[in-house]
Scaffold this motif. Structure first.
Motif, PDB file in Angstrom:
ATOM      1  N   THR A   4       0.847  -1.195   0.000  1.00  0.00           N
ATOM      2  CA  THR A   4       0.000   0.000   0.000  1.00  0.00           C
ATOM      3  C   THR A   4       0.882   1.245   0.000  1.00  0.00           C
ATOM      4  OG1 THR A   4      -0.111  -0.149   2.404  1.00  0.00           O
ATOM      5  CG2 THR A   4      -1.964  -1.067   1.185  1.00  0.00           C
ATOM      6  N   LEU A   5       0.292   2.351  -0.430  1.00  0.00           N
ATOM      7  CA  LEU A   5       0.997   3.642  -0.431  1.00  0.00           C
ATOM      8  C   LEU A   5       0.365   4.526   0.630  1.00  0.00           C
ATOM      9  CD1 LEU A   5       1.114   4.399  -4.294  1.00  0.00           C
ATOM     10  CD2 LEU A   5       2.681   3.007  -2.940  1.00  0.00           C
ATOM     11  N   ALA A  58       5.867   3.266   0.092  1.00  0.00           N
ATOM     12  CA  ALA A  58       5.172   2.008  -0.188  1.00  0.00           C
ATOM     13  C   ALA A  58       5.546   1.046   0.927  1.00  0.00           C
ATOM     14  CB  ALA A  58       5.601   1.447  -1.542  1.00  0.00           C
ATOM     15  N   GLU A  59       4.555   0.320   1.449  1.00  0.00           N
ATOM     16  CA  GLU A  59       4.868  -0.649   2.506  1.00  0.00           C
ATOM     17  C   GLU A  59       4.079  -1.933   2.316  1.00  0.00           C
ATOM     18  OE1 GLU A  59       3.956   0.606   6.493  1.00  0.00           O
ATOM     19  OE2 GLU A  59       1.880   1.055   5.991  1.00  0.00           O
ATOM     20  N   GLU A  60       4.640  -2.990   2.888  1.00  0.00           N
ATOM     21  CA  GLU A  60       4.022  -4.313   2.825  1.00  0.00           C
ATOM     22  C   GLU A  60       4.390  -5.023   4.123  1.00  0.00           C
ATOM     23  OE1 GLU A  60       3.825  -7.381  -0.818  1.00  0.00           O
ATOM     24  OE2 GLU A  60       5.844  -7.042  -0.075  1.00  0.00           O
ATOM     25  N   ASP A  61       3.385  -5.509   4.838  1.00  0.00           N
ATOM     26  CA  ASP A  61       3.623  -6.192   6.119  1.00  0.00           C
ATOM     27  C   ASP A  61       4.555  -5.368   7.013  1.00  0.00           C
ATOM     28  OD1 ASP A  61       2.131  -8.295   5.129  1.00  0.00           O
ATOM     29  OD2 ASP A  61       3.896  -9.324   4.333  1.00  0.00           O
ATOM     30  N   GLY A  97       6.964  -3.059 -10.053  1.00  0.00           N
ATOM     31  CA  GLY A  97       5.969  -2.027 -10.348  1.00  0.00           C
ATOM     32  C   GLY A  97       5.784  -1.032  -9.223  1.00  0.00           C
ATOM     33  N   ILE A  98       6.596  -1.147  -8.159  1.00  0.00           N
ATOM     34  CA  ILE A  98       6.425  -0.255  -6.998  1.00  0.00           C
ATOM     35  C   ILE A  98       6.877   1.167  -7.335  1.00  0.00           C
ATOM     36  CG2 ILE A  98       7.149   0.151  -4.610  1.00  0.00           C
ATOM     37  CD1 ILE A  98       7.450  -2.978  -4.422  1.00  0.00           C
ATOM     38  N   GLY A  99       7.963   1.273  -8.099  1.00  0.00           N
ATOM     39  CA  GLY A  99       8.426   2.592  -8.528  1.00  0.00           C
ATOM     40  C   GLY A  99       7.358   3.284  -9.360  1.00  0.00           C
ATOM     41  N   ARG A 100       6.756   2.537 -10.246  1.00  0.00           N
ATOM     42  CA  ARG A 100       5.698   3.086 -11.094  1.00  0.00           C
ATOM     43  C   ARG A 100       4.522   3.567 -10.239  1.00  0.00           C
ATOM     44  NH1 ARG A 100       4.307   1.521 -16.818  1.00  0.00           N
ATOM     45  NH2 ARG A 100       2.392   2.671 -17.151  1.00  0.00           N
TER      46      ARG A 100
END
Ligand code: COA
Length: 182
Positions: A4-5, A58-61, A97-100
């Motif tokens: 998520t952002l 951007a983060e995940e867990d 795709g996180i940079g995008r």
């Protein structure tokens, strides 16, 4: 997509400082030669936020996968509707795709704030960064040859640009200027 952002918080700055340290020490995206410490990264973060610029992650867990922010392109006041983007991911997060996603969100936010042009200054003309900016619609504006010297070699600097919102078609709305810098 499982990440998520969101807006960056002061508690993210330790992880951000570490991501940037790796890039400064090993990469050519930043022309800094010595990585700034947490106190300096906190000072920069606070200055950007105080001036109304977006700073997102951007983060995940609960792991930080990358960050991006906009800042003044140059500080003479006629440049006030133009922003420069910065975006950094640790090596393990790249190519997903996180940079995008981060740059897309940054563009949306800067457009919403009334800015009219975003500039990407791409250290060493790094292919991943050029490809990322191209994928988001940036056009090549020029190359400044041998303007950097890092890791024992000369670096070309690639400039890319993107019109935001109405771009140059209408005058900016002075009443919406978000910051205090100008
Ligand atoms: C540049 C960077 C932010 C790209 O982020 P990323 O998440 O790896 O990129 P994405 O996966 O979102 O890919 C975005 C686009 O660039 C392309 N791309 C990504 N890495 C690439 C590479 N190494 N070579 C060529 N193209 C590449 C992708 O194919 C994609 O294009 P598409 O959507 O049309 O397929 C990341 O590599 C990074 O942090 N690098 C080090 C710091 C840096 O260079 N920052 C930029 C400062 S201006």
């Amino acid at each position: 997509m499982t990440y998520t952002l969101r807006d960056a918080e002061p508690s993210d700055l330790e992880a951000i400082t570490e991501i940037y340290r790796e890039s400064v020490e090993n990469g050519v995206a930043s022309y800094e030669l010595n990585p700034p410490d947490l106190a300096e990264m906190t000072r920069r973060f606070t200055a950007l936020k105080d001036q109304g610029y977006p700073y997102i992650i951007a983060e995940e867990d609960n792991a930080l996968l990358g960050y991006a922010y906009a800042g003044a392109y140059r500080t003479r006041p006629a440049y006030r509707w133009t922003v420069e983007d910065s975006i950094y991911l640790p090596e393990a997060s790249r190519g997903r795709g996180i940079g995008r996603a981060l740059l897309g969100e940054l563009i949306e936010r800067c457009t919403g704030l009334g800015f009219r042009r975003m500039i990407g200054i791409i250290g060493g003309g790094h292919p991943a960064s050029v490809a990322l900016h191209k994928a988001l619609g940036f056009e090549h504006a020029g190359t400044l040859h041998a303007t950097g010297f890092k890791h024992g070699r000369w670096l070309d600097t690639v400039i890319m640009q993107l019109a935001l919102g109405d771009g140059q078609e209408t005058d900016p709305d002075a009443s919406r200027y978000p910051g205090t810098l100008f």
